[in-house]
Design a protein around this motif. Structure first.
Motif, PDB file in Angstrom:
ATOM      1  N   TYR A 152       2.453   4.870   5.675  1.00 59.68           N
ATOM      2  CA  TYR A 152       1.771   3.183   5.262  1.00 59.68           C
ATOM      3  C   TYR A 152       1.981   2.178   6.322  1.00 59.68           C
ATOM      4  O   TYR A 152       1.148   1.513   6.715  1.00 59.68           O
ATOM      5  N   TYR A 153       3.649   2.404   7.413  1.00 57.59           N
ATOM      6  CA  TYR A 153       3.595   1.146   7.775  1.00 57.59           C
ATOM      7  C   TYR A 153       3.267   1.785   9.553  1.00 57.59           C
ATOM      8  O   TYR A 153       2.993   0.261   9.693  1.00 57.59           O
ATOM      9  N   LYS A 173       6.091   6.999   4.651  1.00 53.90           N
ATOM     10  CA  LYS A 173       6.250   5.689   5.258  1.00 53.90           C
ATOM     11  C   LYS A 173       5.284   5.430   6.220  1.00 53.90           C
ATOM     12  O   LYS A 173       5.194   4.572   6.918  1.00 53.90           O
ATOM     13  N   LEU A 191      -2.007  -6.093  -4.870  1.00 59.23           N
ATOM     14  CA  LEU A 191      -1.536  -6.645  -6.654  1.00 59.23           C
ATOM     15  C   LEU A 191      -0.412  -7.492  -6.480  1.00 59.23           C
ATOM     16  O   LEU A 191       0.086  -8.942  -6.652  1.00 59.23           O
ATOM     17  N   SER A 212      -5.916  -4.809  -9.742  1.00 56.06           N
ATOM     18  CA  SER A 212      -5.468  -5.148  -8.607  1.00 56.06           C
ATOM     19  C   SER A 212      -7.044  -5.506  -7.732  1.00 56.06           C
ATOM     20  O   SER A 212      -6.920  -6.743  -7.523  1.00 56.06           O
ATOM     21  N   ILE A 222       1.234  -0.582 -12.314  1.00 55.44           N
ATOM     22  CA  ILE A 222       0.244   0.079 -11.410  1.00 55.44           C
ATOM     23  C   ILE A 222       0.908  -0.339 -10.428  1.00 55.44           C
ATOM     24  O   ILE A 222       1.698  -0.817  -9.236  1.00 55.44           O
ATOM     25  N   PRO A 223       0.913   0.863 -10.117  1.00 52.39           N
ATOM     26  CA  PRO A 223       1.046   1.100  -8.438  1.00 52.39           C
ATOM     27  C   PRO A 223       0.675   0.855  -7.219  1.00 52.39           C
ATOM     28  O   PRO A 223      -0.460   0.560  -7.416  1.00 52.39           O
ATOM     29  N   ILE A 224       1.660  -0.014  -6.291  1.00 49.24           N
ATOM     30  CA  ILE A 224       1.472  -0.516  -5.678  1.00 49.24           C
ATOM     31  C   ILE A 224       1.525   0.139  -3.898  1.00 49.24           C
ATOM     32  O   ILE A 224       2.680   1.274  -3.672  1.00 49.24           O
ATOM     33  N   PRO A 225      -0.076   0.300  -3.612  1.00 49.31           N
ATOM     34  CA  PRO A 225       0.139   1.584  -2.158  1.00 49.31           C
ATOM     35  C   PRO A 225       1.250   1.122  -0.939  1.00 49.31           C
ATOM     36  O   PRO A 225       1.043   0.291   0.078  1.00 49.31           O
ATOM     37  N   ASP A 226       2.362   0.847  -1.289  1.00 48.65           N
ATOM     38  CA  ASP A 226       3.992   0.292  -0.379  1.00 48.65           C
ATOM     39  C   ASP A 226       5.086   0.886  -0.955  1.00 48.65           C
ATOM     40  O   ASP A 226       5.491   0.947  -1.195  1.00 48.65           O
ATOM     41  N   PRO A 227       5.090   2.603   0.152  1.00 55.53           N
ATOM     42  CA  PRO A 227       6.476   3.443  -0.477  1.00 55.53           C
ATOM     43  C   PRO A 227       7.875   2.380  -0.654  1.00 55.53           C
ATOM     44  O   PRO A 227       8.331   2.860  -1.994  1.00 55.53           O
ATOM     45  N   ASP A 228       8.015   1.389   0.105  1.00 61.30           N
ATOM     46  CA  ASP A 228       9.217   0.522  -0.063  1.00 61.30           C
ATOM     47  C   ASP A 228       8.986  -0.227  -1.532  1.00 61.30           C
ATOM     48  O   ASP A 228       9.687  -0.150  -1.954  1.00 61.30           O
ATOM     49  N   VAL A 229       7.778  -1.381  -1.524  1.00 61.79           N
ATOM     50  CA  VAL A 229       8.291  -1.208  -2.245  1.00 61.79           C
ATOM     51  C   VAL A 229       8.011  -0.704  -3.971  1.00 61.79           C
ATOM     52  O   VAL A 229       8.497  -1.075  -5.383  1.00 61.79           O
ATOM     53  N   GLU A 230       6.989   0.529  -3.956  1.00 62.68           N
ATOM     54  CA  GLU A 230       7.679   1.245  -5.276  1.00 62.68           C
ATOM     55  C   GLU A 230       9.133   1.765  -5.769  1.00 62.68           C
ATOM     56  O   GLU A 230       9.257   1.641  -6.338  1.00 62.68           O
ATOM     57  N   GLU A 231       9.444   2.264  -3.870  1.00 63.31           N
ATOM     58  CA  GLU A 231      10.654   2.519  -4.498  1.00 63.31           C
ATOM     59  C   GLU A 231      12.196   1.302  -4.863  1.00 63.31           C
ATOM     60  O   GLU A 231      13.006   1.769  -5.877  1.00 63.31           O
ATOM     61  N   LEU A 235      -3.805   5.200  -3.420  1.00 67.48           N
ATOM     62  CA  LEU A 235      -3.494   4.964  -2.369  1.00 67.48           C
ATOM     63  C   LEU A 235      -2.024   4.471  -3.426  1.00 67.48           C
ATOM     64  O   LEU A 235      -0.744   4.658  -2.517  1.00 67.48           O
ATOM     65  N   GLY A 236      -2.017   3.818  -4.678  1.00 70.34           N
ATOM     66  CA  GLY A 236      -0.773   3.251  -4.798  1.00 70.34           C
ATOM     67  C   GLY A 236       0.212   4.532  -5.393  1.00 70.34           C
ATOM     68  O   GLY A 236       1.575   4.375  -5.821  1.00 70.34           O
ATOM     69  N   ALA A 287       1.910   6.609  -2.859  1.00 74.28           N
ATOM     70  CA  ALA A 287       2.943   5.581  -2.225  1.00 74.28           C
ATOM     71  C   ALA A 287       4.191   6.000  -3.085  1.00 74.28           C
ATOM     72  O   ALA A 287       5.584   5.995  -3.086  1.00 74.28           O
ATOM     73  N   PRO A 316      -6.915  -3.623  -2.526  1.00 74.65           N
ATOM     74  CA  PRO A 316      -6.104  -5.024  -2.763  1.00 74.65           C
ATOM     75  C   PRO A 316      -5.452  -4.967  -3.370  1.00 74.65           C
ATOM     76  O   PRO A 316      -4.720  -3.476  -3.400  1.00 74.65           O
TER      77      PRO A 316
END
Lengths: 328, 328
Positions: free
Chosen positions: B244-245, B241, B262, A220, A262-271, B216-217, B220, B260
């Motif tokens: 993050y939100y 959630k 991705l 990232s 690569i884990p993205i720091p966003d739980p919804d995206v990860e789900e 943090l990735g 999540a 950053p």
């Protein structure tokens, strides 16, 4: 306007000979192909990111370009001059134009030298700046990287990790280089500090017109700083493209898997994300698989991949990939 | 629902020749059975010391000075060493960051795995232990388990070693698994494999997990709840959630902005200025005070209490004082 090539790497190879641990005799040696037939260009003023897993040869590639290692084969052209075969003396004029920032700011600064001495050392070696001007230049550099004159007389242990990396950056800038190899400059730092250093590197590039080769495993961060990104796997470059393109439409199956891992720091995206989990681990570079090095883990591997090694080809303008799937 | 673990007002300090370092400063949190709790923070924020306190494995020079750790009706902070050793490995087990150094190089994998079974299940026969080990190794996705048991750690790759560690830690069916940076030493593709494995196993075996990480990735992708630590204190605690939100603490805002992403391009990274304060110095106010963009007069002089801003969402910041009004 045609972009000018600053560094051209042609079929570069770096092989290490290692003692075969299973044998008593010295004659039995294995060859580790850390960098194997890699070609690419770095344009003036750009940041080329280099990513890959540990052991893929990205650091070796960076160091070989800097001529900290002697290449086994191939050419390195710096502003059109081949520097791959020059000896130490002949290299001297090029040394001031290229510099390096190292991964570990704790290990790469001499603990017995003050910051001034550390930064001055490269000025003395690489420039003909008169002694009385050097001090002034040190302060100028410190200011440039966000430190101040109070820091000049301190020793490395008195700084935090982020500050140390700033000292490392100031040192690399001392001789006014054109090209800097950044070898994992942020992986030893905390998240909040990483962004500081990366932003500083970006800002310096703007101000001084620098060209970077940015080596890291944090994809990232690489995407954030780089104009183009190269992906390495087992000593070979498997894909090279503009960073946006590489992340949005990766072509090589390895790049695809790497991006999805690569884990993205966003739980919804990860789900909702579909993750491609590649089986197994990176094979040993001593006896890499025949054919395409990734064939043992690749979900799309065919018979051809096991026999023939694909070469890096430009399949879409500016997008290079080494995979049989995209060969016509 | 009954709680599995309740930590109340825990403080752990290290007594050095320069003075007392409050590595963990008056923290409280709890955990339900089967829940995944992530503790995030930068180096030195006290996240590892928290887990070591729960395990009662605080390094020499350190001591739990205050607070209780209620686990299954027992206060771990007050148990004797003998009673504690019955819990360690059986009820609570731990995976460490570096699988290379956690396995003993001179014993076989089988030997080391068996140890905890021998210790905690005295009546078990050798063949029962063997079946149990093979069973668990299959669960963690190791091929040829029979053969692996006879191998030594150096014969395995990093990812395999971490799988062994996980198998070992789950062997006695613990109710709580503490994973201290389990994937930091691994490559991203291997990290994805291990995180997947941990998620599946925690669901299957209903094991609660405390995951300690700075990524943090990763958080999540796996956590149910997150505690953000800064300078030995929990500054924010929330369901994943919400964190993050709807982050509440300025430090969490900073962390999320410094990362950053991705899947998004060209959002300028905003680093958190400065670096973490020296823990040797007594802090009167909020530890984040001098790096905080939203700092107020009261932040300097008084430590903010923990406010429950929304149900289950806690933040330690004066901004959530009932009389606080946004100044514009």
């Amino acid at each position: 306007m045609e972009k000018k090539k600053l560094v051209e790497v042609k079929h570069l190879k770096k092989h290490f000979t290692i003692q075969n641990s299973g044998s008593l005799f010295k004659a039995n040696k294995d060859i580790l192909k850390a960098v194997d037939d890699v070609s690419f260009d770095i344009y003036e003023g750009e940041t080329l990111g280099l990513v890959g897993e540990s052991g893929c040869g990205k650091t070796t590639l960076g160091r070989t370009i800097m001529r900290l290692y002697d290449p086994t084969g191939g050419e390195i052209l710096f502003e059109g001059n081949d520097i791959s075969k020059l000896n130490t003396k002949e290299l001297a004029p090029f040394r001031k134009d290229m510099h390096m920032i190292f991964q570990d700011p704790y290990a790469s600064l001499n603990p017995r030298m003050t910051v001034t001495e550390i930064i001055m050392e490269s000025m003395i070696n690489d420039t003909d700046l008169p002694a009385e001007k050097r001090k002034e230049r040190v302060l100028e550099l410190l200011e440039l990287v966000g430190l101040n004159s109070d820091h000049a007389t301190r020793f490395p242990h008195e700084f935090s990790g982020g500050q140390r990396q700033r000292v490392g950056i100031a040192r690399s800038l001392a001789a006014n280089p054109k090209f800097i190899v950044c070898d994992e400059p942020i992986s030893a730092l905390d998240v909040s500090i990483q962004a500081q250093v990366v932003n500083l590197l970006k800002e310096l590039q703007h101000k001084l017109g620098l060209t970077y080769l940015f080596i890291a495993h944090d994809l990232s961060m690489v995407q954030y700083i780089s104009d183009r990104v190269g992906v390495m796997y087992l000593g070979k470059m498997v894909e090279l493209a503009d960073s946006d393109v590489l992340y949005s439409t990766p072509l090589h199956p390895y790049t695809e898997a790497l991006m999805s891992a690569i884990p993205i720091p966003d739980p919804d995206v990860e789900e909702t994300k579909r993750r491609i989990i590649v089986e197994g681990e990176v094979p040993s570079p001593i006896n890499p698989p025949s054919g395409c090095a990734f064939n043992t883990r690749c979900p799309k591997a065919t018979e051809r991949c096991r026999k023939e090694c694909p070469s890096l080809k430009e399949v879409i303008p500016g997008h290079f990939v080494a995979c049989h799937l995209y060969e016509k | 629902m009954s709680k599995l673990l309740e930590v109340n007002n825990l403080s752990t300090s290290f007594f050095t020749k320069f003075g007392e370092v409050k590595a963990v400063n008056n923290i409280s949190f709890d955990l339900e059975p089967g829940q995944v709790l992530a503790i995030v923070g930068e180096s030195g924020s006290g996240k590892s010391v928290t887990s070591m306190s729960v395990m009662r494995l605080v390094a020499k020079g350190g001591k739990i000075v205050n607070g209780s750790i209620m686990f299954d009706g027992k206060d771990l902070a007050k148990l004797s060493e003998k009673e504690m050793s019955k819990i360690r490995g059986k009820e609570i087990s731990m995976i460490f960051q570096d699988p290379m150094t956690c396995l003993n190089p001179v014993f076989t994998i089988g030997n080391q795995m068996e140890e905890s079974l021998k210790l905690h299940f005295k009546g078990m026969t050798a063949s029962e232990r063997h079946t149990k080990m093979l069973d668990m190794m299959e669960k963690v996705g190791l091929s040829n388990p029979e053969e692996r048991l006879k191998q030594y750690p150096h014969e395995l790759s990093g990812g395999m070693r971490q799988r062994i560690m996980i198998a070992m830690s789950l062997l006695c069916g613990p109710k709580l698994l503490i994973a201290d940076e389990p994937t930091t030493a691994l490559d991203v593709t291997i990290q994805a494999q291990i995180m997947d494995l941990m998620r599946d196993l925690s669901e299957e075996l209903n094991t609660a997990i405390i995951l300690i990480t700075h990524d943090l990735g990763v958080v999540a992708s796996i956590a149910d709840r997150v505690n953000v630590m800064y300078c030995g204190e929990i500054v924010e605690s929330a369901p994943v959630k919400d964190l993050y939100y709807k982050p509440l603490h300025p430090y969490t805002w900073g962390l999320l902005k410094a990362l950053p992403r991705l899947d998004m391009k060209e959002n300028e990274l905003q680093p958190i200025p400065g670096s973490t304060p020296d823990l040797l110095l007594e802090q009167k106010g909020c530890p984040f005070f001098d790096r905080c963009d939203h700092a107020m007069e009261c932040c300097r002089d008084g430590k903010p209490p923990i406010y429950e801003v929304e149900k289950g969402h806690f933040a330690k910041c004066w901004r959530y004082h009932p009389e606080f009004k946004e100044e514009q």
